[in-house]
Write a protein that holds these residues in place. Structure first.
Motif, PDB file in Angstrom:
ATOM      1  N   GLN A 214     -15.836  12.511   6.196  1.00 52.77           N
ATOM      2  CA  GLN A 214     -15.442  13.895   6.484  1.00 52.77           C
ATOM      3  C   GLN A 214     -13.928  14.099   6.443  1.00 52.77           C
ATOM      4  O   GLN A 214     -13.449  15.224   6.527  1.00 52.77           O
ATOM      5  N   TRP A 215     -13.185  12.992   6.342  1.00 50.78           N
ATOM      6  CA  TRP A 215     -11.725  13.095   6.372  1.00 50.78           C
ATOM      7  C   TRP A 215     -11.163  14.012   5.280  1.00 50.78           C
ATOM      8  O   TRP A 215     -10.339  14.893   5.580  1.00 50.78           O
ATOM      9  N   PRO A 216     -11.555  13.873   4.006  1.00 47.08           N
ATOM     10  CA  PRO A 216     -10.994  14.756   2.979  1.00 47.08           C
ATOM     11  C   PRO A 216     -11.268  16.226   3.266  1.00 47.08           C
ATOM     12  O   PRO A 216     -10.403  17.083   3.000  1.00 47.08           O
ATOM     13  N   ARG A 217     -12.472  16.540   3.788  1.00 46.70           N
ATOM     14  CA  ARG A 217     -12.802  17.931   4.102  1.00 46.70           C
ATOM     15  C   ARG A 217     -11.863  18.491   5.179  1.00 46.70           C
ATOM     16  O   ARG A 217     -11.331  19.591   5.062  1.00 46.70           O
ATOM     17  N   MET A 218     -11.667  17.703   6.237  1.00 46.28           N
ATOM     18  CA  MET A 218     -10.801  18.157   7.319  1.00 46.28           C
ATOM     19  C   MET A 218      -9.344  18.263   6.866  1.00 46.28           C
ATOM     20  O   MET A 218      -8.632  19.212   7.223  1.00 46.28           O
TER      21      MET A 218
ATOM     22  N   ALA B  32       0.822  -1.203   0.000  1.00 46.56           N
ATOM     23  CA  ALA B  32       0.000   0.000   0.000  1.00 46.56           C
ATOM     24  C   ALA B  32       0.860   1.258   0.000  1.00 46.56           C
ATOM     25  O   ALA B  32       1.912   1.319   0.634  1.00 46.56           O
ATOM     26  N   CYS B  33       0.392   2.264  -0.725  1.00 47.33           N
ATOM     27  CA  CYS B  33       1.115   3.534  -0.845  1.00 47.33           C
ATOM     28  C   CYS B  33       0.322   4.641  -0.156  1.00 47.33           C
ATOM     29  O   CYS B  33      -0.725   4.406   0.464  1.00 47.33           O
ATOM     30  N   ALA B  34       0.800   5.879  -0.288  1.00 48.16           N
ATOM     31  CA  ALA B  34       0.102   7.021   0.307  1.00 48.16           C
ATOM     32  C   ALA B  34      -1.288   7.183  -0.286  1.00 48.16           C
ATOM     33  O   ALA B  34      -2.235   7.576   0.413  1.00 48.16           O
ATOM     34  N   GLY B  35      -1.432   6.888  -1.570  1.00 47.06           N
ATOM     35  CA  GLY B  35      -2.748   6.965  -2.198  1.00 47.06           C
ATOM     36  C   GLY B  35      -3.716   5.959  -1.612  1.00 47.06           C
ATOM     37  O   GLY B  35      -4.894   6.256  -1.384  1.00 47.06           O
ATOM     38  N   CYS B  36      -3.233   4.743  -1.354  1.00 42.02           N
ATOM     39  CA  CYS B  36      -4.068   3.713  -0.724  1.00 42.02           C
ATOM     40  C   CYS B  36      -4.521   4.178   0.656  1.00 42.02           C
ATOM     41  O   CYS B  36      -5.689   4.000   1.039  1.00 42.02           O
ATOM     42  N   LEU B  37      -3.599   4.768   1.408  1.00 40.44           N
ATOM     43  CA  LEU B  37      -3.919   5.240   2.751  1.00 40.44           C
ATOM     44  C   LEU B  37      -4.982   6.337   2.708  1.00 40.44           C
ATOM     45  O   LEU B  37      -5.936   6.336   3.503  1.00 40.44           O
ATOM     46  N   ALA B  38      -4.839   7.271   1.774  1.00 39.48           N
ATOM     47  CA  ALA B  38      -5.820   8.358   1.654  1.00 39.48           C
ATOM     48  C   ALA B  38      -7.206   7.827   1.291  1.00 39.48           C
ATOM     49  O   ALA B  38      -8.222   8.257   1.861  1.00 39.48           O
ATOM     50  N   LEU B  39      -7.271   6.880   0.360  1.00 41.51           N
ATOM     51  CA  LEU B  39      -8.557   6.310  -0.047  1.00 41.51           C
ATOM     52  C   LEU B  39      -9.186   5.506   1.084  1.00 41.51           C
ATOM     53  O   LEU B  39     -10.411   5.563   1.298  1.00 41.51           O
ATOM     54  N   GLU B  40      -8.355   4.778   1.815  1.00 37.87           N
ATOM     55  CA  GLU B  40      -8.875   3.967   2.910  1.00 37.87           C
ATOM     56  C   GLU B  40      -9.442   4.846   4.012  1.00 37.87           C
ATOM     57  O   GLU B  40     -10.503   4.553   4.590  1.00 37.87           O
ATOM     58  N   ARG B  41      -8.780   5.966   4.299  1.00 37.76           N
ATOM     59  CA  ARG B  41      -9.287   6.879   5.325  1.00 37.76           C
ATOM     60  C   ARG B  41     -10.591   7.531   4.891  1.00 37.76           C
ATOM     61  O   ARG B  41     -11.504   7.726   5.702  1.00 37.76           O
ATOM     62  N   ALA B  42     -10.667   7.877   3.622  1.00 38.28           N
ATOM     63  CA  ALA B  42     -11.903   8.475   3.112  1.00 38.28           C
ATOM     64  C   ALA B  42     -13.052   7.476   3.165  1.00 38.28           C
ATOM     65  O   ALA B  42     -14.209   7.851   3.408  1.00 38.28           O
ATOM     66  N   ASP B  43     -12.763   6.195   2.961  1.00 38.62           N
ATOM     67  CA  ASP B  43     -13.791   5.161   3.070  1.00 38.62           C
ATOM     68  C   ASP B  43     -14.306   5.047   4.503  1.00 38.62           C
ATOM     69  O   ASP B  43     -15.506   4.849   4.730  1.00 38.62           O
ATOM     70  N   ARG B  44     -13.404   5.157   5.449  1.00 41.67           N
ATOM     71  CA  ARG B  44     -13.793   5.006   6.854  1.00 41.67           C
ATOM     72  C   ARG B  44     -14.507   6.239   7.391  1.00 41.67           C
ATOM     73  O   ARG B  44     -15.360   6.139   8.262  1.00 41.67           O
ATOM     74  N   ASP B  45     -14.081   7.420   6.920  1.00 41.17           N
ATOM     75  CA  ASP B  45     -14.618   8.675   7.445  1.00 41.17           C
ATOM     76  C   ASP B  45     -14.857   9.626   6.278  1.00 41.17           C
ATOM     77  O   ASP B  45     -13.913  10.185   5.720  1.00 41.17           O
TER      78      ASP B  45
END
Length: 381
Positions: free
Chosen positions: A285-289, A270-283
């Motif tokens: 509101q994450w991208p907004r914050m 997993a790369c930084a892109g995977c981490l960003a997508l996974e966080r957005a899936d879980r929350d």
């Protein structure tokens, strides 16, 4: 071969017929049956005698040639024998730099424990000299990582950062007080030179370099002064590293939390892109914050406890060296975090995301390991 019992492993008799080599469970080995004669023979294995002389001296202990050969073979199979005269051009080049070799004796002893084959420690220490690592960031974490890598024998350590050194960049293992006011990249280069055991290798000593050119990057360590760049790394800067297949490791401090990992093996983990997508899936509101945290100019000094930063730098450097030596450290595809005040290190496996363009989600664990071996083959050749 001139067999030598690995001096880093302390030995003790567990009883009348068993000898234990090593103290800690991770590397201790028990060997039996042993008697007084074979115990005395162990004293002869100091790297000064070849097998013919060992056989001759062992006869005075009533040990036959067969017993000697069998014992040396058992010790070798158990990873307890080193070969002080391990061959190879890189090892020979290191021996021709006695001052550097003296500096690296503790590292060599450690490598001999971790890598059981005779001469394995020397070969890996020598191979580090041909490697090129880039550290992105010269704050309390990045500068210390660069110093440790250089001091551990990595031949070329580059540090990239902008601006001038501030008083809060200074740390005992990183940039010194005298560097305040200097350009960070200049101060970091000086730190790397001071930390190294001798001069940088010539181009002819460096694997993978073209005529008159630099060798390819073995690893990039991403350690920005702004810890948000590690806790929530921006995938865009990593796109060329993914495209070129360059391994990269994240490390830093965000507020009062230290982070080491993930170590990204492009196309395999997993790369930084995977981490960003996974966080957005879980929350959702994450991208907004995250966009709010990333926007605007921060004037406040970043929270970065010196003890925590030093611990993060040490762990990150150790993981980097383990990877450079051909292993898969625990940060591979995984983040390690520790928060003040309890400092309980916890790990989180980062799964490759199907929606990420890095392609890691299509690989199995076996394919990932094969990719790692290919990456090391590329660095070696």
């Amino acid at each position: 071969m001139y067999p030598m019992l690995k001096p880093a492993l302390r030995r003790a008799w567990r009883g009348r017929g068993t000898v234990q080599f090593g103290v800690t469970p991770a590397h201790a080995v028990k060997l039996s049956p042993m008697d007084i004669a074979t115990g005395c023979f162990l004293e002869l294995l100091d790297g000064t005698r070849g097998l013919p002389l060992l056989r001759e001296e062992a006869r005075a202990l009533d040990l036959s040639d067969l017993q000697v050969d069998t014992l040396v073979s058992r010790l070798t199979d158990a990873g307890l024998i080193d070969d002080v005269r391990a061959v190879g051009s890189e090892a020979d080049a290191l021996r021709n730099r006695p001052g550097a070799l003296e500096r690296h004796r503790p590292d060599l002893a450690s490598l001999s424990v971790v890598h059981p084959e005779p001469g394995g420690g020397m070969r890996r220490l020598a191979a580090r000299r041909a490697m090129r690592v880039q550290v992105r960031g010269a704050g309390r974490v990045g500068a210390a990582v660069a110093a440790v890598l250089s001091g551990s024998g990595v031949g070329r350590v580059e540090v990239l950062d902008g601006g001038c050194t501030e008083p809060w960049d200074v740390s005992p293992g990183g940039l010194p007080p005298a560097a305040v006011g200097e350009r960070r990249d200049t101060a970091a280069r000086q730190l790397v030179r001071r930390s190294a055991a001798g001069s940088a290798p010539r181009a002819s000593e460096t694997a993978g370099s073209s005529a008159g050119g630099e060798p390819g990057l073995s690893l990039i360590v991403v350690a920005p002064r702004d810890g948000l760049g590690v806790y929530a790394p921006d995938p865009r800067p990593a796109e060329p590293w993914i495209a070129s297949g360059t391994p990269h490791l994240y490390a830093g401090v965000m507020e009062a939390t230290g982070v080491v990992g993930p170590l990204v093996l492009p196309g395999g983990t997993a790369c930084a892109g995977c981490l960003a997508l996974e966080r957005a899936d879980r929350d959702e509101q994450w991208p907004r914050m995250l966009s709010q945290w990333q926007s605007g100019r921060r004037t406040a000094v970043q929270a970065c406890d010196l003890g925590l930063a030093t611990a993060v730098a040490g762990l990150a450097a150790a993981h980097a060296l383990s990877f450079l030596d051909g292993e898969l450290p625990a940060s591979t595809g995984t983040r390690w975090e520790a928060a003040l005040p309890l400092l309980d290190w916890r790990s989180e496996r980062i799964g490759a995301h199907l929606g990420c363009s890095c392609g890691a989600a299509g690989h199995t664990e076996g394919e990932r390991v094969s990719g790692v071996e290919a990456a090391h083959d590329t660095m070696a050749g």
